[in-house]
Each structure stands twice: as C-alpha cells, then as structure tokens.
Design an enzyme around this catalytic site. Structure first.
Site: not given
Ligand code: NOJ
Length: 551
Positions: A201, A267
C-alpha cells in the site's frame, strides 16, 4: 527459478465484496475459498487479497490494528492457511496486502503513544509535532489528507499527529528502527505462512521530508491520487527506497531457501515514469502498477504514450511494466470510459453501452501487452460503477470531503454471482449485503454470463486462455504499427521461433469515432465486439479491439 510474476495475470479480490460465507453480508476468507474453482476456470494465475487483518474498519481494513492476525469478520489464521493451501492446489498464487504507511489508531503502539504523552519516546513511532500559531492551535504544516480535510489531528495534550489518510490511520515514523523491525517481522510472518508475495500500500508515502515543510499552496482541491507534484514534501522521497531494498533482501532469502520466486508489488502513485521505475530497480520491488495507463483518457494517442513511456522507463531498470485499469479505489472502466455526458468528470453518467464496449476493448488490449496484468474483481463481468445512494455510502471519503466526493463505494459493491435478486449469490438468500446491489445486475451475474457466448465473462475467459496458449503473449517484445489505421492503437507481439504461433499476434484497438479499415492478411483470433473480416481487410467499428494472427 521460474519468475512467474514476469507475465502473470493476477486478480484483485476486494475481500468485503467477493463472497460471503458467514451470512453477515460481508465477504470473508472462507467465501474466497468457495470461489477458487471460478478463478481457476477464469484462467488467472493468482489473486491479491485486500487487507483481512485485525482492524476497526475505519477504512475497510486499510487501518490495521494487528498486522499479524486475521480480523474475526473475515475468519482466522486457520481459515487463511486453509485458503492458501487450497489456492495452491488450484495452481493459484496468493499475494496479501501489506499496509506499512500507517496503522490504525487502535494499534497498541498508537494507544501507547497517546497514553505516554508529549515528548515520550513512544510518540516517536508516529509523527507527533507541536502545533503552530497562538496556543499551538494550528496544525504543524498545511498538509491535507488524501481523503479530504487536514492531514493532522490534535490530541488531548495539544500535540498533533500526521495522517495522510483518515484520522484513524496515523502515519508511522519510518525513521524509527523499531518501525522497520516490526514490519520485517510482519513480512516474515506471512512468508512463513506461505504467501507468494505482497501488494504494498502507498509505497511512495512511507518517508516524509524530515523538516515537514509546508507544501506549495494547492490551486484547488487535488482529487487525483498522483499527488507528488502538488505535495512534494509528502510523497516519493528518496528515503523510501532503502525500505524496499530491505524487504527485497528478506524475500530473496526465502526464494533461495526453496527455489520458489515471490513478488513484491508496489502501489505507487507517481506520475513520472522514470521516478516510478526507481521503485523497481533490481534490488527493490519486483513490480509496481503503471497507473499512468489507468489514468489515460480514451484515446489511442494517450494510450500509446502512456504505454511507451512505462515500457521505456521500466526497461531501463530491467523490470517489466505492470498493467492495470481498475481497482477498488477508482471508477470502474465500464463507467469511466463511458462518460458520454461530456462533463468530463468520468462518473459514467453517460452512455452505458459505450462504456462497456470500451471497457471490453480496453481489457483485450491490456491482456495483449507485454508483462504482468492485474484485473479487479468484476472487470470480467463488465460491471459498471454503481451510484450508491448517499444514505448507504460507507467510504470515509464521503464524510471527510464534506460530502463533496461520493467516495469509492461505487466500485466496491458485492459481486453478483447468480440468482435474480439481491444478494445475487454473494451471501445466503435473504442476507442484505453491506452495499446495495442494483436490480439490473440480474443480467450481469457470473451465472448468466457463463452461458452467453457474447458476454464479457466469456470474452475474458477466452482472452486469458489464449494468453496462456500463445507463446507470443505474456512476456516479450511489443512493436508499434503505424501502417495500419490512423486513429487506432496497433502493435505486434512478435512470434517466438519454433512455437506454433510463430507468426505472432497483432492487436488493433480503435478509439476513433467512425468505422476504420485496415489491411491485415491473416486470421482473426478474438475481438471485443463485432468486426468485419475477409481474411485480408479488417473493418473495425469504434471502441473495438481485435487480435489477429498475421499471415
Ligand atoms: C490505497 C488503498 O488501495 C486504499 O483503499 C486505501 O484507502 C489507501 N491506500 C490508504 O491505505
């Protein structure tokens, strides 16, 4: 060692909305297990499961209170182990989510930090600062939260803590050795359980400019996830890279022990492809999503430049580009590409038929690109974004933005599996799912689509089967074609000498407004919609992709 991740197709399981075995209207681990045969038959190589760890669910699991345990809402560790064994038995890899930027405010370390008071060493695990201005009543800087509102919350003793997301998600201080060590333990914990890797993340957020200076004043509210230009002190700091080097070393240690490859997937919402590629240098992450393609508008030119830039930048560091058009944070492609009302907000309130046609064309092009691909659950059914009624909205973005942004619930509505009414086989009959499913989904269930040869499910299965069967698809080279049809995106995937499909494959996608024709002698392999073809000339309607084997 077989580097399966170089050309794998992975399927994102948003756990709350995939399959509910417990009858509470919320998806769970045992629910995923019941649908493994579906995923195997779909033809994907593995799944990424969104967070299922102990959490108060302020951000639906992305607020983690214990990263090494399963939340009772989703099952327990034994259910996870059983699911993993089962998935492996079906030949599916399993990636789990690692959420290292922040914890939950219910995490014991954050509770201890609050209890210990200003100046206590416990506070150093997070980012606590004194406020500014009279009585220190102003936040320490002008940073805003991705979800809306300030990125700082004041605690009872007057100090403020940083949260790039919701107040219930305090950011860890990654300069602290204990934070690093604790995450190493988490990585090892799941590797010991046998996972094949991690989706990580917000990889570009972990380290902040140490001085926490003000960001430049925002020209207006930033609603994109690409924030590093507007907020240069919060994102994409050089200090993040040593964290990924550390995890790469841990993972490679496991790889060496049993000769099996594992994958770290970032990500990383960083717009500049060359900055993005730094995350996949040989000693860092294996893969990172190429979000520039996801963000590209419906235009062959925009797609070509996004693909070209991502391929060039990742090639420079020896990594593949990782393609994705959809996930639980963005508007579903079948709506995003169909914004026919012309207001440009991408909310899909235009022509649904156009959106679906484009989403199908996009999917086929995506699966023809070289390198790994991530699909999001429901893409294979061509699901549209749902306009979730305000009273049913659950995403914190809705409230945090002062009800100005609807949030991401529309992409997270539980999957329609079968039957003719809610819950469409997602839960046991009579159970109300956590987000309401539209009645119109009766026609879009996996069961209904399985027996319709023109359905998006059958198209996706076909494309995935071909991607497996044809040596020219998956990893390898891409050669742009400029000679075919203006206004189309066209490329060759060169054949592999000696393979049955050694002529390779040509993929043509039309984003033009009118029918186009191109001279392409060969055989038609697959198309996202009706096309005309006489073995020599392809007549391609707008918003359509065709795969051909040249003669
Ligand atoms: C990216 C995640 O995909 C999303 O759903 C989340 O709200 C944020 N990061 C914070 O963790």
């Amino acid at each position: 060692m077989h580097l399966w991740w170089l050309d794998a197709v992975l399927y994102e399981v948003y756990i709350r909305s995939f399959a509910d075995s417990g009858g509470d209207g919320i998806g769970d681990l045992a629910g995923i297990a019941t649908r493994l045969p579906y995923l195997r038959d779909l033809g994907v190589d593995g799944i990424w499961i969104t967070p299922f760890y102990r959490s108060p669910m302020a951000d639906h699991g992305y607020d983690v209170a214990d990263h090494r345990d399963v939340d009772p809402l989703f099952g327990d560790l034994a259910t996870f182990d059983a699911l993993l064994t089962d998935a492996h038995r079906h030949g599916l890899k399993v990636l789990v989510d690692l959420v290292p930027n922040h914890s939950s405010n219910a995490h014991p370390a954050f509770r201890a930090a609050l209890a210990a008071g200003a100046g206590a060493p416990e506070r150093d695990l997070y980012i606590f600062r004194d406020g500014r201005g009279e009585n220190a009543a102003q936040p320490p800087n002008n940073w805003v939260s991705v979800f809306g509102g300030p990125a700082w919350t004041q605690v009872a003793d007057g100090q403020w803590y940083l949260h790039l997301f919701a107040p219930q998600q305090p950011d860890w201080n990654w300069r602290h050795p204990q934070v690093r060590a604790d995450h190493d333990t988490t990585v090892r914990f799941w590797l010991d359980h046998g996972v094949d890797g991690f989706r990580i993340d917000v990889t570009h957020g972990l380290v902040k400019n140490d001085l926490l200076p003000d960001n430049p004043p925002a020209p207006g509210e930033t609603i994109t996830f690409f924030r590093e230009r507007a907020e240069p002190h919060a994102w994409d700091q050089d200090g993040v890279h040593e964290i990924y080097q550390r995890w790469r070393a841990i993972v490679e240690d496991y790889d060496r022990r049993d000769g099996k490859a594992r994958a770290l997937v970032g990500e990383t919402w960083v717009a500049d492809p060359r900055r993005l590629a730094r995350y996949v240098r040989p000693d860092e992450l294996h893969l990172t999503f190429a979000f520039s393609l996801l963000a590209a508008p419906w235009s062959a030119t925009a797609w070509r430049s996004a693909i070209t830039e991502d391929l060039a930048a990742t090639a420079e560091v020896g990594a593949p580009a990782t393609w994705v058009l959809s996930n639980h944070d963005v508007i579903r492609p079948a709506s995003r590409y169909g914004d026919g009302d012309g207001d440009g907000d991408g909310d899909g309130d235009g022509d649904g038929a156009i959106g679906l046609r484009r989403a199908r064309a996009a999917l086929l092009t995506l699966l023809a690109l070289p390198g790994p691909v991530f699909l999001y659950q429901g893409d294979e059914l061509g699901l549209p974004e749902v306009d979730v009624p305000p009273e049913a909205r659950q995403d914190p973005v809705w409230e945090r933005s002062g009800r100005s942004r609807p949030g991401r619930d529309g992409a997270r509505v539980p999957l329609p599996w079968s039957e003719h009414a809610q819950p469409f086989g997602f839960s046991a009959a009579g159970v109300t799912p956590w987000l309401p499913q539209p009645d119109a989904w009766a026609d879009l269930t996996a069961q209904a689509q399985a027996s319709d040869p023109m359905s998006t499910l059958v198209l996706t299965r076909g494309a995935l089967a071909l991607r497996r069967a044809l040596a020219c698809l998956g990893g390898g080279a891409l050669r742009w074609r400029d000679d075919l049809a203006p206004g189309c995106l066209a490329f060759d995937r060169p054949g592999v000498p000696g393979a049955p499909d050694q002529a390779g494959l040509t993929c043509v996608m039309s984003t033009a407004e009118r029918d186009t024709t191109c001279a392409l002698p060969g055989r038609l392999i697959l198309a996202s919609g009706p096309v005309g073809y006489d073995g020599v000339t392809l007549a391609l309607p707008p918003d359509t992709t065709a795969w051909l084997a040249p003669r």
